[in-house]
Write a protein that holds these residues in place. Structure first.
Motif, mmCIF file in Angstrom:
data_model
loop_
_atom_site.group_PDB
_atom_site.id
_atom_site.type_symbol
_atom_site.label_atom_id
_atom_site.label_comp_id
_atom_site.label_asym_id
_atom_site.label_seq_id
_atom_site.Cartn_x
_atom_site.Cartn_y
_atom_site.Cartn_z
ATOM 1 N N HIS A 61 0.657 -1.192 0.072
ATOM 2 C CA HIS A 61 0.145 0.071 0.071
ATOM 3 C C HIS A 61 0.859 1.370 0.131
ATOM 4 C CE1 HIS A 61 -3.735 -2.280 1.033
ATOM 5 N NE2 HIS A 61 -3.028 -2.985 1.535
ATOM 6 N N LEU A 69 -3.890 5.542 1.443
ATOM 7 C CA LEU A 69 -5.089 5.145 2.632
ATOM 8 C C LEU A 69 -5.593 6.348 3.493
ATOM 9 C CD1 LEU A 69 -2.509 2.234 3.903
ATOM 10 C CD2 LEU A 69 -4.853 1.980 2.778
ATOM 11 N N GLU A 85 -7.929 7.927 1.291
ATOM 12 C CA GLU A 85 -9.533 7.063 1.209
ATOM 13 C C GLU A 85 -10.210 7.146 2.427
ATOM 14 O OE1 GLU A 85 -7.625 3.426 0.297
ATOM 15 O OE2 GLU A 85 -7.298 3.833 -1.897
ATOM 16 N N HIS A 128 -10.892 2.584 8.992
ATOM 17 C CA HIS A 128 -11.272 2.489 7.422
ATOM 18 C C HIS A 128 -10.732 1.447 6.795
ATOM 19 C CE1 HIS A 128 -11.380 3.700 3.302
ATOM 20 N NE2 HIS A 128 -12.461 4.398 3.574
ATOM 21 N N SER A 129 -9.499 0.854 7.061
ATOM 22 C CA SER A 129 -9.282 0.004 6.044
ATOM 23 C C SER A 129 -8.341 -1.208 6.562
ATOM 24 C CB SER A 129 -7.717 0.785 5.370
ATOM 25 O OG SER A 129 -6.835 0.899 6.219
#
Length: 300
Positions: free
Chosen positions: A229, A234, A237, A283-284
């Motif tokens: 990533h 990130l 997003e 979130h991720s």
């Protein structure tokens, strides 16, 4: 002890209770008990041995680029290498003292038509800091060009370490494990074409100017790249561009950077880093790991 310091360290530029925010790229940081500017390895060794003798902590900041100094400042000696900045060329080898500006050192290579250092032409900070953390960009890193480094040990002794013994990794060297400090470094480059080197440096600096928030004080790239990533992606997003705590915000230009837009302090930086880590995790599911060093004491 102060009287003994004046005698033992006579001739060395040492300042008491000096605000470190005057010297850091972030423009934050409380006072150093003693801020020292040695001119050579001999003065540096004298400072460290004096500090060790009196049980005083000591710390080298280099040029204070990829770090945050807390608002309570730093006890003992803080050592900066602004005066240790000589760069020399011998054939295809460049030797630079630890305080030499890394960008200016790549310009010396350019002037002598030496290739291999272009990747570092936009990396802020000092040569010593770059070796310490194996700085890199655009596919290149210090590990690719370092021949050897002269370092200072915790005991105040000076030794030389070959590049192959540096245990280089991603933003890592053995110096971090051993708490040793770079005094100077030798880099092996190759003969190249001046025009091609110049064009490559222009290209990389153009990319950097497009992507990075150079118009505000910052600590550089805040987070390490997570496997598979990009930290900036990130953060973007997670809708955190422009997210702000106090005077520090996530850059709207590149979310991997945090910029001091309104006289922020170190606590603002730390709180924002913690908030971003938590929000990206939510979130991720990925936990970001800071790349920036955070040092010193919190304000009481």
């Amino acid at each position: 002890m102060i009287d003994e310091m004046k005698i033992s360290l006579e001739g060395i530029d040492i300042r008491r209770d000096e605000p470190l925010k005057n010297y850091t790229y972030t423009k934050v940081g409380g006072p150093a008990d003693f801020l020292a500017f040695p001119r050579n390895g001999y003065e540096l060794s004298r400072i460290v041995k004096f500090a060790n003798k009196h049980g005083l902590p000591w710390l080298v900041l280099g040029n204070a680029s990829n770090l945050i100094v807390r608002d309570g400042g730093i006890r003992g000696f803080v050592i900066m290498f602004n005066k240790l900045n000589m760069v020399t060329v011998n054939g295809y080898t460049i030797e630079a003292e630890a305080g030499a500006n890394l960008i200016e050192t790549t310009k010396v290579a350019q002037f002598h038509s030496l290739t291999g250092f272009e990747f570092a032409c936009g990396i802020p900070g000092s040569v010593g800091g770059a070796v310490f953390m194996n700085a890199g960009a655009y596919g290149g890193e210090i590990a690719h060009v370092l021949v050897s480094a002269k370092v200072l040990t915790k005991a105040g002794e000076i030794k030389t370490i070959d590049g192959k013994d540096m245990h280089f990794g991603y933003r890592h060297s053995i110096l971090q494990d051993e708490e040793e400090v770079v005094i100077s470094a030798k880099f092996a480059l190759k003969p190249g074409d001046y025009q091609q080197i110049t064009q490559e440096m222009k290209r990389l600096n153009h990319l950097r100017a497009l992507k990075q928030p150079l118009e505000h004080p910052s600590c550089g790239s805040v987070f390490k790249r997570p496997v598979g990533h990009f930290a900036g992606q990130l953060i973007t997003e997670a809708d955190l561009k422009g997210y702000r705590i106090g005077g520090v915000e996530v850059s709207t230009k590149h979310a991997g950077f945090m910029v001091n837009v309104a006289d922020g302090n170190a606590k603002d930086y730390e709180d924002l880093i913690a908030a971003v880590i938590a929000k990206v995790k939510a979130h991720s599911g990925i936990t970001l790991e800071p790349e920036v060093r955070i040092i010193g004491e919190k304000e009481k």
